[in-house]
Design a protein around this motif. Structure first.
Motif, short mmCIF file in Angstrom:
data_model
loop_
_atom_site.label_atom_id
_atom_site.label_comp_id
_atom_site.label_asym_id
_atom_site.label_seq_id
_atom_site.Cartn_x
_atom_site.Cartn_y
_atom_site.Cartn_z
N SER A 18 -6.51 -3.26 6.38
CA SER A 18 -5.67 -3.70 5.62
C SER A 18 -5.24 -2.35 4.78
N TRP A 19 -4.28 -2.61 3.91
CA TRP A 19 -4.04 -1.64 3.16
C TRP A 19 -3.49 -0.34 3.98
N ALA A 20 -2.70 -0.70 5.12
CA ALA A 20 -2.25 0.32 6.14
C ALA A 20 -3.17 1.37 6.37
N SER A 21 -4.44 0.86 6.12
CA SER A 21 -5.39 1.96 6.64
C SER A 21 -5.47 2.36 8.40
N LEU A 22 -5.10 1.44 9.11
CA LEU A 22 -4.80 1.48 10.52
C LEU A 22 -3.88 0.44 11.11
N TYR A 23 -3.53 0.71 12.31
CA TYR A 23 -2.67 -0.21 13.11
C TYR A 23 -3.42 -0.34 14.51
N ARG A 27 -5.80 2.70 15.67
CA ARG A 27 -5.48 3.90 15.16
C ARG A 27 -5.45 4.23 13.70
N PRO A 28 -6.27 4.97 13.00
CA PRO A 28 -6.34 5.14 11.61
C PRO A 28 -5.00 5.97 11.22
N VAL A 29 -4.80 5.48 10.01
CA VAL A 29 -3.52 6.17 9.08
C VAL A 29 -3.93 6.98 8.15
N ASP A 30 -3.71 8.51 8.15
CA ASP A 30 -4.16 9.39 7.23
C ASP A 30 -3.14 9.34 6.01
N ARG A 31 -3.71 9.20 4.63
CA ARG A 31 -2.89 8.99 3.73
C ARG A 31 -2.13 10.28 3.31
N ASP A 32 -2.79 11.36 3.81
CA ASP A 32 -2.07 12.69 3.70
C ASP A 32 -1.60 13.28 5.01
N GLY A 33 -1.18 12.42 5.81
CA GLY A 33 -0.65 12.73 7.17
C GLY A 33 0.85 12.62 7.05
N ALA A 66 0.97 -1.22 -0.01
CA ALA A 66 -0.01 -0.11 0.16
C ALA A 66 0.93 1.34 -0.10
N TYR A 67 1.60 1.52 -1.11
CA TYR A 67 2.39 2.66 -1.12
C TYR A 67 1.83 4.05 -0.88
N GLU A 68 0.17 4.35 -1.02
CA GLU A 68 -0.16 5.46 -0.87
C GLU A 68 -0.16 5.76 0.69
N ARG A 69 0.08 4.79 1.59
CA ARG A 69 0.04 5.17 3.11
C ARG A 69 1.21 4.48 3.73
N MET A 70 2.12 3.83 2.97
CA MET A 70 3.05 3.05 3.61
C MET A 70 3.94 3.78 4.43
N ALA A 71 4.74 5.07 3.81
CA ALA A 71 5.46 5.94 4.57
C ALA A 71 4.71 6.52 5.65
N GLU A 72 3.31 6.83 5.62
CA GLU A 72 2.63 7.55 6.81
C GLU A 72 2.36 6.65 7.92
N LEU A 73 2.44 5.34 7.49
CA LEU A 73 2.29 4.15 8.59
C LEU A 73 3.49 3.81 9.25
N LEU A 74 4.59 4.13 8.67
CA LEU A 74 6.01 4.00 9.28
C LEU A 74 5.99 5.15 10.13
N GLN A 75 5.70 6.38 9.83
CA GLN A 75 5.87 7.69 10.58
C GLN A 75 5.10 7.25 11.90
#
Length: 454
Positions: A252-257, A274-280, A46-55
């Motif tokens: 799924s798809w890095a939408s939350l953890y 915790r949700p992950v914002d694709r624009d975060g 899920a490249y649209e959120r992967m860097a945001e999830l890692l952050q």
């Protein structure tokens, strides 16, 4: 097969951005008691959120007051992501390596781990080289041995963690070449034979299951009270409480953890999703790796705009729109499509082929059947399980249906994609549906057409 190795410069740059965090975390964790378990599952490139999830994970680890362990419950890769496929999963491996630098990381093999390299032995070797503890109950047919251990014991925060892992035996969900190499045991049978030995009173017991909800439901009574059981594979978001046992799916798809906090053996885990914002906020180095890979590997065809969306749609809204589009194009009363046919919802604006394929993962034929009113009612009772559905009635990967059926008809025409028709027993709950193909209709084309007309 694509090589599964990082460009050295990209990997070292990413590692340097997180290298100090474990040291800082250990210093701040000294005063904490218990452990935080950071739960990830079903990322699917899920490249649209992967860097945001890692952050988000980085930030949590750096600020934590107790030791951290990362639990990844399968499906890092996605063959449908052409950038992942063409780069050998370079960004995915960078992400996994960064996790291992942040905290002890335990990975349960899912059915998509062999997407980019069909030999699971290569995945195990590479992940271990990054410092990841890889678990699985899947056997390599060539050797007759497990690909890796099915359990591990970790001492963290004054606690001993016993972690057992199992995969899915739904062989049709693995890449075809991989099916010839693996033996995945029936999950409930394996659990009955092995979990009583692997889980022990007096320790923190954790089960990572990529088998799906249906077998997990029968495994839950086997585990000791107070176990944390992590589910996956079905791309669900749920928390189920039974005594002190907690059963959780984290989307799924890095939408939350999910963060599970455990203070003592046998205590119920405290869960926070915790949700992950694709624009975060995003980790700059991983974001740069992904941006570079997109520039390098996307073709003009991949970048071509194939649809327009007047407003963003959630996964559920996108799926119901798709089901209705199938029905309209096929001349049916209702359309159906499976939940895991989708990666994530559609953003507002122009949709490139690449982004479209991340949303609607698979193409396929369109199938039709005729059913009576009683049959339709039984089918609809199994559909649209994206709400608050009791665990006892969940079917795992479920069907979305749309539109709402016309009342008081004796018979109805239903339509769906071919995967749902082929797997009619698990999706529709019955084998007696006589499907026939609708000529000259393909799923992705008809949905794109409907989006452009919406």
């Amino acid at each position: 097969m694509p090589a599964m190795f990082l460009h050295r410069r990209a990997f070292l740059g990413l590692m340097s951005s997180v290298a100090l965090l474990p040291i800082l975390a250990r210093a701040s964790n000294a005063a904490g008691s218990g452990v935080d378990l950071i739960i990830l599952s079903d990322l699917h490139s899920a490249y649209e959120r992967m860097a945001e999830l890692l952050q988000a994970v980085q930030t949590h680890v750096a600020a934590a007051s107790r030791p951290q362990v990362i639990l990844f419950n399968g499906d890092l890769f996605e063959i449908g992501n052409v950038v992942a496929a063409r780069s050998g999963g370079e960004a995915d491996w960078a992400f996994l390596g960064a996790l291992a630098k942040l905290a002890p990381t335990v990975f349960n093999i899912g059915n998509h781990e062999p997407d980019l390299d069909n030999d699971l032995a290569h995945f195990v070797e590479k992940a271990r080289s990054l410092g990841v503890t890889v678990l699985s109950n899947i056997t390599d047919k060539r050797t007759g041995q497990l690909y890796t251990d099915a359990s591990a014991t970790l001492s963290v925060g004054g606690l001993r963690l016993r972690i057992a892992a199992l995969g899915t035996n739904a062989m049709g969900t693995y890449p075809k070449p991989t099916r010839e190499l693996i033996d995945a045991p029936q999950p409930v049978d394996w659990a009955r034979q092995n979990l009583p030995k692997l889980l022990q009173a007096g320790d923190v017991n954790i089960v990572l299951s990529h088998a799906g909800v249906v077998p997990d439901r029968d495994i839950l009574p086997i585990v000791p009270d107070g176990t944390l059981m992590v589910g996956g594979h079905d791309h669900l978001t749920l928390v189920q409480e039974s005594g002190k046992t907690r059963y959780v799916h984290t989307g799924s798809w890095a939408s939350l953890y999910t963060v599970a906090t455990i203070s003592a053996p046998g205590e119920a885990a405290r869960l926070e999703q915790r949700p992950v914002d694709r624009d975060g906020p995003a980790v700059p180095d991983l974001k740069s790796v992904i941006t570079t890979l997109l520039a390098r590997h996307l073709t003009p065809e991949d970048r071509s705009i194939i649809a327009q969306c007047e407003h963003a749609r959630t996964l559920g809204e996108t799926a119901r729109f798709t089901a209705a589009a199938i029905a309209a194009k096929a001349g049916a009363d209702l359309g159906f499509i499976g939940h895991t046919s989708f990666g994530t919802g559609l953003p507002k604006g122009e949709i490139s082929r690449y982004d479209y394929n991340a949303n609607l993962r698979f193409d396929g034929k369109i199938m039709k059947a005729e059913v009576d009113a009683a049959t339709l009612a039984a089918i609809l009772a199994r559909c649209n399980q994206d709400g608050d559905i009791p665990l006892a009635t969940r079917t795992g990967d479920f069907l979305y249906s749309a539109p709402t059926p016309v009342a008081e008809k004796q018979s109805y025409v239903i339509a769906c994609n071919d995967w749902s028709a082929i797997n009619r027993k698990s999706y529709f709950g019955r084998e007696d549906l006589a499907f026939s193909e609708v000529a000259d209709l393909k799923l992705k084309a008809l949905v794109a057409e409907a989006l452009n007309k919406a």
